[in-house]
Design an enzyme around this catalytic site. Structure first.
Site, mmCIF file in Angstrom:
data_model
loop_
_atom_site.group_PDB
_atom_site.id
_atom_site.type_symbol
_atom_site.label_atom_id
_atom_site.label_comp_id
_atom_site.label_asym_id
_atom_site.label_seq_id
_atom_site.Cartn_x
_atom_site.Cartn_y
_atom_site.Cartn_z
ATOM 1 N N CYS A 121 1.089 -1.234 -0.033
ATOM 2 C CA CYS A 121 -0.070 -0.059 -0.077
ATOM 3 C C CYS A 121 0.833 1.265 -0.128
ATOM 4 O O CYS A 121 1.673 1.462 1.015
ATOM 5 C CB CYS A 121 -0.850 -0.115 1.412
ATOM 6 S SG CYS A 121 -1.718 1.670 1.289
ATOM 7 N N CYS A 175 -0.501 4.199 2.177
ATOM 8 C CA CYS A 175 -0.620 4.327 3.718
ATOM 9 C C CYS A 175 -0.302 2.793 4.329
ATOM 10 O O CYS A 175 1.035 2.865 4.332
ATOM 11 C CB CYS A 175 -2.268 4.521 4.149
ATOM 12 S SG CYS A 175 -3.649 3.912 3.581
ATOM 13 N N SER A 176 -1.119 2.037 4.557
ATOM 14 C CA SER A 176 -0.647 0.869 5.106
ATOM 15 C C SER A 176 -1.905 -0.424 5.141
ATOM 16 O O SER A 176 -1.654 -1.171 5.774
ATOM 17 C CB SER A 176 -0.041 0.904 6.477
ATOM 18 O OG SER A 176 -1.047 1.505 7.136
ATOM 19 N N CYS A 177 -2.587 -0.208 4.085
ATOM 20 C CA CYS A 177 -3.842 -1.012 4.077
ATOM 21 C C CYS A 177 -3.365 -2.588 3.930
ATOM 22 O O CYS A 177 -2.318 -2.886 3.287
ATOM 23 C CB CYS A 177 -4.493 -0.797 2.581
ATOM 24 S SG CYS A 177 -5.187 0.831 2.615
#
Lengths: 216, 220
Positions: free
Chosen positions: A115, A118-120
């Site tokens: 991702c 962000c940090s999905c």
């Protein structure tokens, strides 16, 4: 009510930067105390969530899905068709699993997930994400020089293998289905599940051979 | 918005730190922050507004503070901008407006709630899908709401040409959801070759897939 004012949020961040202690543990402790005082959550509930994501919701779920796909061609077909539904059948649905997609490694294709924005991550299937997955180095580089990053993880790709990077920019979440390693004929579901690593399901590991892993 | 969070393709960050302990949390405060985030929020937040608040963390903090500290800052800034807590309350960890806690939940209740929180993002389609698998598309060079808003269109694909790999249906459009508006828009998996993104030096065998809403795309 929020006015969804982006610049206001940035201004508050600058205020927080100056007002908060540097130690993140102190910052979080104050926030916990505050939300408990306001009656948003009971402290015991927070304990239970930590336990849930420490002991129960983790990469063993994804590993079981992968191992089942190695043993049962019809399960594999359904996993590749609708991984979210398969997760639900197994009781693994939860955070970020509703739009889960499984992508399979083959002799010609290696998949890897990121991702960049962000940090999905499919928390309900793989548990907490590793720090490197959220790092600037991984997020910036895996889309641009995936082979160099994979080499840092020790992944050596054979000549004929193409890399497919999946950048989780919407609400789809990705589970890499690694290949079943040779030398595991006749292994049980439990034995196979134990072979499947979190990194293999993100795509930063490829060869799960027990001889490579030293698990045999 | 062209802030620091949009990291895809940026250079200079060095090697990935691949050696890391296996346990899910490396510090207690990380686990507490994760649990707080599962339970305490303002009623008017959307996931994309929350993401956008995180994107507005000052770049130096975004890159240097620990990951879950950025969650703490995002929650704090979100609470303040929603009028739930004041800056003073966030800093002190105390409030004069105390309220009784909800009943405590045990592990089984929490695991059941986690299963219920498989949120779906489908939304009614305002129009038929504009693109079909196999079609060539170009990512727009300016995000649909302009450059001052949240978007899920990364810089590294803007202006680049790719191929529709799949149509995933119609999902809530992130750029508007970050402003509290829920509208459906078709979303596609779009395949870009590494060469289309990074030029001739990239490996011709490789490609990158992104999930992109329809208004990010135009026919190529």
């Amino acid at each position: 009510m929020t006015t969804f004012d982006s610049d206001e949020a940035a201004k508050v961040h600058r205020q927080l930067h100056h007002a908060l202690p540097s130690d993140p543990a102190l910052r979080v402790k104050a926030l916990e105390s505050l939300v408990v005082e306001r009656g948003m959550v009971a402290p015991e509930t927070l304990d239970a969530w930590v336990e849930a994501y420490s002991e129960h919701i983790g990469p063993k779920r994804g590993a079981e899905m992968v191992a089942r796909s190695w043993l049962d061609p019809s399960f594999r077909a359904r996993l590749l068709e609708d991984a979210a539904a398969v997760a639900e059948e197994l009781g693994f649905q939860g955070h970020a699993s509703a739009h889960l997609k499984a992508v399979e490694n083959t002799d010609r294709i290696h998949n890897v997930v990121v991702c960049t924005l962000c940090s999905c991550y499919p928390f309900s299937i793989l548990g907490m994400s590793p720090s490197w997955y959220k790092s600037a180095a991984y997020r910036s580089r895996i889309v641009r020089e995936p082979r160099k990053v994979l080499a840092e993880f020790g992944v050596e790709l054979p000549e004929g293998v193409a890399v497919r990077v999946w950048d989780s920019t919407a609400e789809l979440r990705y589970l890499v289905v690694p290949q079943r390693p040779a030398g595991t004929e006749g292994w049980s579901l439990e034995q196979l599940t134990a072979l499947v690593t979190r990194n293999a399901m993100i795509g930063t590991e490829r060869d799960l051979s027990p001889y490579v892993k030293g698990a045999a | 918005m062209d802030t620091i969070h949009d990291l895809g393709g940026m250079q200079g960050f060095g090697a990935v730190e691949v050696d890391e302990p296996e346990e899910p949390f490396h510090h207690d405060w990380e686990a507490r922050m994760w649990a707080i985030a599962r339970n305490a929020r303002a009623a008017d937040w959307t996931i994309d507004w929350w993401r956008h608040i995180r994107e507005r963390i000052a770049p130096v903090d975004y890159l240097s503070r620990p990951y879950f500290d950025s969650w703490m800052q995002t929650h704090a800034a979100g609470f303040i901008t929603s009028g739930v807590f004041t800056l003073e309350e966030i800093v002190s960890g105390h409030t004069d407006d105390r309220r009784p806690p909800p009943p405590a939940e045990n592990l089984a209740q929490v695991l059941a709630r986690a299963r219920r929180e498989a949120h779906r993002f489908e939304a009614p389609a305002p129009a038929p899908a504009r693109f079909a698998p196999g079609e060539r598309v170009r990512a727009v060079s300016t995000p649909p709401l302009g450059r001052d808003h949240h978007t899920r269109l990364p810089r590294y694909v803007r202006g680049r040409t790719g191929t529709i790999h799949a149509h995933w249906g119609c999902h809530v459009f992130a750029d508007l959801a970050a402003r509290g508006i829920h509208e459906g828009q078709h979303v596609y998996s779009v395949r870009f070759t590494a060469n289309a993104l990074w030029g001739e030096e990239a490996d011709p065998r490789d490609c990158v897939h992104l999930d992109l809403w329809e208004s990010y795309l135009e026919p190529a």
